[in-house]
Design an enzyme around this catalytic site. Structure first.
Site, PDB file in Angstrom:
ATOM      1  N   TYR A 192       0.859  -1.193   0.000  1.00  0.00           N
ATOM      2  CA  TYR A 192       0.000   0.000   0.000  1.00  0.00           C
ATOM      3  C   TYR A 192       0.888   1.233   0.000  1.00  0.00           C
ATOM      4  O   TYR A 192       1.864   1.317   0.738  1.00  0.00           O
ATOM      5  CB  TYR A 192      -0.889   0.012   1.252  1.00  0.00           C
TER       6      TYR A 192
ATOM      7  N   GLU B  52      -3.497   7.523  -4.100  1.00  0.00           N
ATOM      8  CA  GLU B  52      -3.311   6.234  -3.446  1.00  0.00           C
ATOM      9  C   GLU B  52      -3.090   5.124  -4.457  1.00  0.00           C
ATOM     10  O   GLU B  52      -3.772   5.074  -5.484  1.00  0.00           O
ATOM     11  CB  GLU B  52      -4.582   5.955  -2.629  1.00  0.00           C
TER      12      GLU B  52
END
Ligand code: GDP
Ligand code: MN
Length: 381
Positions: free
Chosen positions: A101, A189
């Protein structure tokens, strides 16, 4: 404004972040065609503005173009969390060794952007954040200095990234920072950023949220707005420069000023009612704007009463009153309206409205009580 995955990834690519080869399609035939061009195993991904598409069945792998056509047909007829799928992204499939992530957002408490990373990336990052927050690394970025190389190396080390990928990771982290600032984003993101089996890093998923207040600086990005998925009333409101958010109650609100609009909603609730919307007509609202606002409010079939609360400063009470009358000339409605006008030219405004047999109120409390009663089917004098 949220961007779709395919839009976010196009932006990432411009900033030097590797993304899979692929294109977006609006029909199953088009999806098949893209798969033929790619000539490899592909992944078909629903483009909707919510997370968790994978778990909802909106992301599937396909071996050949015929399978792509079948799967795309299925996905294009799906609804994910209430949102219809209108487009699919057809990307070359990646063989995944590990999912990471990587994201940037604003940390308001720290008054700085923060880069977050985790070795436990993928579809369960929210779980990770809840149960094992220590697995998410956070590094604040000084907005004047930008992301420093040592910070990117720090992150790479903290998530145990193999040494030979650090350089590429640095390029990706930098690219994400530059995309974030360059687009005036509030979120950028990559989840997952994957290590492929041939030891490469590639952004498989992308998400960006842009700051609406900065969109005027980015006409190209503003054009990416997906009108399909927005409430028609919100599109109409933007056209007239009104801040409008549709809600679920039955009392339509027309107010000048965001703070006053929130106060109005609060006081409606205090007296047991539910607002149907937030609507700020802004300062200096012209008759034309008022008319548009009224049309938008009345287009909601839930609305049973309207509360108009105007504090005249720059906005003149008589002008607002004339706007309402002009609008009511075009739009015939039986919905009762309660008007509270104070400030500049309030007396003139109230006079105009009283002549037109509208319900006026002196105080906000009075106005709120009257609208709640009317929305519940009652009468007021
Ligand atoms: P989200 O569920 O909306 O976040 O959608 P993602 O694009 O993140 O995809 C969800 C999951 O699907 C990823 O975490 C991967 O595990 C898997 N996935 C996505 N693309 C591929 C791919 O090309 N190959 C493989 N094997 N899995 C993929
Ligand atoms: Mn994802």
């Amino acid at each position: 404004m949220k961007l779709h995955e395919y839009q976010s990834k196009q932006i990432f690519s411009k900033y030097g972040i590797p993304i899979p080869k692929g294109r977006v399609a609006s029909s199953a035939e088009e999806a098949k065609h893209i798969a033929e061009e790619l000539g490899k195993r592909v992944v078909i991904k629903s483009q909707v503005l919510v997370g968790g598409r994978g778990k909802a069945g909106g992301i599937r792998l396909a071996k050949n173009p015929d399978e792509v056509e079948d799967i795309a047909t299925e996905i294009l007829s799906m609804e994910i969390k209430g949102l219809p799928v209108r487009k699919v992204l057809v990307d070359e499939a990646a063989s995944i060794e590990k999912e990471i992530y990587l994201g940037i957002t604003n940390d308001r408490a720290a008054r700085k952007p923060v880069m977050m990373a985790s070795a436990a990336g993928g579809v369960d990052i929210e779980e990770v954040a809840r149960n094992t927050p220590e697995k998410i690394i956070k590094i604040h970025i000084d907005p004047l200095l930008g992301l420093r190389d040592y910070q990117a190396r720090d992150i790479a080390g903290s998530i145990d990234l193999p040494r030979d990928l650090w350089r590429l990771f640095g390029q990706i982290a930098n690219g994400l920072w530059n995309a974030y600032t360059g687009c005036d984003a509030t979120l950028a993101e990559i989840n997952p950023l994957v290590i492929t089996s041939d030891k490469h890093l590639i952004a498989l998923d992308g998400k960006m949220v842009l700051d609406d207040n900065a969109l005027f600086r980015h006409p190209d990005l503003a054009d990416m707005r997906d009108l399909d998925i927005e409430a028609q009333s919100e599109i109409e409101a933007r056209k007239y420069g009104l801040s409008f958010i549709k809600l679920d109650g039955n009392i339509g609100c027309m107010v000048n000023g965001a703070g006053l609009a929130m106060t109005t909603m609060d006081i409606i609730k205090l007296f047991g009612g539910e607002p149907a919307n937030f609507l700020d007509i802004g300062g200096g609202a012209s008759a034309e704007k008022v008319a548009a606002a009224l049309r938008i409010i009345l287009s909601d079939p839930n609305v049973k009463a309207i509360l108009l609360n105007v504090f005249g400063g720059i906005t003149r009470g008589d002008e607002v009153a004339r706007g309402i009358l002009a609008a009511l000339n075009d739009i015939k409605t039986q919905i009762p309206m309660v008007v509270r006008l104070v400030g500049t030219n309030a007396e003139e405004g109230r006079q105009i409205l009283a002549n037109a047999k509208m319900i006026t109120a002196e105080t906000l409390v009075d106005a709120a009580k009257k609208s709640v009663a009317l929305a519940a089917g009652g009468m007021v004098q």
